[in-house]
Design a protein around this motif. Structure first.
Motif, short mmCIF file in Angstrom:
data_model
loop_
_atom_site.label_atom_id
_atom_site.label_comp_id
_atom_site.label_asym_id
_atom_site.label_seq_id
_atom_site.Cartn_x
_atom_site.Cartn_y
_atom_site.Cartn_z
N PRO A 99 9.14 5.78 43.35
CA PRO A 99 9.94 4.78 43.30
C PRO A 99 10.43 4.53 44.84
CG PRO A 99 10.47 6.30 41.90
CD PRO A 99 9.55 6.70 42.47
N HIS A 102 13.02 13.88 43.29
CA HIS A 102 14.19 12.94 42.62
C HIS A 102 15.55 13.55 43.04
CE1 HIS A 102 11.02 10.42 40.55
NE2 HIS A 102 10.37 11.38 40.77
N ARG A 141 9.31 9.01 34.08
CA ARG A 141 9.18 9.56 35.60
C ARG A 141 8.44 10.86 35.47
NH1 ARG A 141 15.41 9.67 37.26
NH2 ARG A 141 15.33 10.87 35.46
#
Length: 501
Positions: free
Chosen positions: A9, A87, A107
């Protein structure tokens, strides 16, 4: 954006590629790819807290996640695009990042370690913050999903992350200190080698204990064994007794007045001259000196040179006075012999040049001794056309002192001037035969020299003795026991010189 992070992302990739974060990471942990056993216990504590099969202490750069320590796995790295921890470090709140079931989280569901062995499901990771930058995590994994974790576990994991970050920081600071100390040690070693190579003695005197730390050059100068540490009283005792009191007085004055110590003294055992310099390096709360730092330099050659210079100046002063007196006498006597100014200047200038030549030779040899052969060449060469043919010399190796050289120089000048005007040097085939022998008389060295003119016009003894003849006979008056005798033989003038050396 880096193609290795294209699957992440945007917000996560931005944190991953942050120059500030990467700068801290590379600065604090330059060896991030190398496992470190110092962190293993933290990983094991995390695994025990969560009863998890796998726990890691990780660092994350742009492309890789490096395992500084691991419990439950032998892996040492992973790609950042396949990492849970990227993350965790990108989470805005820097709180523990939790994945309850990776197989149902879009994810992570497609990651190799989720779809195949070891079939990871649960993850909890607390960011490692160094200088406010998230550089890695301490994390745990399980192959079973977990829900509703106790808050206390998450708090404990955060505490472990702070401990790991602090340990990274401490190791970084220790590494920096070690580098500085190594650089300082190299610098100190270089300075010590330079001082030793330059034969400069350095010392640090602990006034309270009386001990003096010295380099090898310092101990060599004072003739002391190479122990590295000596007692001040032992060093002071090596100073020449005639210099010791003045040296100690200068040291005390420098300590009392907070001035630089500067003194020169001799070492008693060797007679070498040392220059000492230094000043108080440290004082106690009452202002009393506790440490005195200084150096010593061997200045023996400089002292010898200065002493030689002083002696030469005294000798020169003495010679100048004698020469001036001689010049006054020469001027008066020459003037008495002629009323013609031009003839006076010619005669006087020649005699002045003779003295100048002798002085020049003596000056070149620092008013020591000069060779007779050098004096002969200086005095006779101006009066001949072919020195090798017209001057025949048979001599020993004779050295002349200042008085002998100046006096004999005048004698040779007058003889050569007379020979050029009236004798053998004034005709094409005439020459001078010189014999000079050094003989021992009653334990003293004496020069016997004979000047013989050959091939010149017939000689008759003059009815009246001129100033030249008088000067020849009296030029050596300053040398006790000397004499010059002139004989006007028909075949040529002969002069016999006796000169104590």
């Amino acid at each position: 954006m880096d193609e290795m992070n294209s699957d992440l992302p945007t917000a996560v990739a931005a944190v991953m590629t942050s120059p500030q974060r990467l700068g801290v990471l590379r600065s604090v942990v330059p060896d991030m790819a190398v496992p470190d056993a110092d962190f293993r216990e933290l990983a094991e504590i995390a695994a025990d807290l969560f009863s998890a099969p796998i726990a890691l202490v990780t660092l994350v750069d742009m492309r890789h996640q490096w395992f500084k320590a691991a419990a439950g796995t032998t892996e040492t790295q992973a790609l950042s695009t396949e990492s849970f921890c990227v993350h965790a470090i990108a989470a805005p709140s820097n709180e523990v990042f939790v994945v309850g079931d990776a197989s149902t989280d879009p994810r992570f569901a497609g990651l190799p370690q989720v779809t195949s062995a070891p079939l990871l499901r649960f993850y909890a990771g607390a960011p490692l913050l160094i200088d406010d930058q998230p550089v890695g995590t301490i994390c745990v994994f399980d192959i079973k999903p977990r829900r509703n974790l106790p808050q206390q576990l998450l708090v404990q994991l955060q505490r472990l992350s702070r401990a790991a970050a602090a340990l990274f920081k401490l190791k970084h600071e220790a590494r920096q200190r070690a580098l500085k100390e190594a650089a300082l040690s190299r610098e100190e070693q270089r300075h010590a080698m330079a001082l030793d190579a330059a034969n400069v003695g350095s010392w640090l005197w602990d006034i309270r204990s009386g001990s003096v730390s010295c380099n090898p050059a310092m101990l060599r100068m004072f003739g002391m064994p190479p122990a590295g540490v000596a007692q001040a009283r032992d060093i002071f005792n090596t100073i020449h007794p005639e210099d010791r009191i003045a040296t100690l007085s200068k040291l005390r004055s420098a300590m009392t007045r907070d001035e630089e110590y500067d003194g020169t003294f001799r070492v008693a055992s060797t007679g070498r001259w040392l220059l000492g310099r230094g000043r108080v390096h440290e004082r106690d709360a009452n202002g009393k000196p506790t440490l005195f730092l200084g150096i010593n330099i061997d200045v023996t050659n400089e002292q010898i040179s200065a002493q030689r210079t002083r002696l030469l100046l005294r000798e020169l002063n003495h010679r100048v006075k004698n020469t001036l007196a001689m010049l006054q006498s020469l001027a008066r006597q020459t003037l008495r012999q002629t009323s013609d100014p031009r003839e006076f200047m010619t005669a006087f200038a020649g005699r002045l040049q003779s003295i100048s030549e002798a002085h020049g030779l003596l000056s070149d040899h620092e008013w020591g001794e000069i060779h007779l052969s050098a004096l002969l060449a200086k005095q006779l060469a101006p009066h001949v056309r072919d020195y090798a043919r017209q001057i025949e010399i048979h001599k020993d190796e004779i050295l002349l002192g200042p008085d002998q050289a100046v006096g004999l120089g005048l004698v040779l000048h007058e003889l050569a001037t007379n020979a050029a005007k009236y004798g053998s040097l004034g005709v094409p085939n005439g020459k001078i035969v010189l014999t000079a022998r050094g003989v021992d008389e009653d334990g003293h060295r004496v020069l016997h020299m004979t000047w013989t003119e050959v091939g010149g016009p017939p000689v008759r003894e003059p009815a009246r003795r001129g100033f030249g003849s008088i000067l020849i006979e009296r030029s050596l008056d300053k040398v006790m026991g000397s004499s010059v005798k002139i004989e006007f033989l028909p075949a040529g003038l002969t002069a016999i010189v006796r000169l104590p050396l």
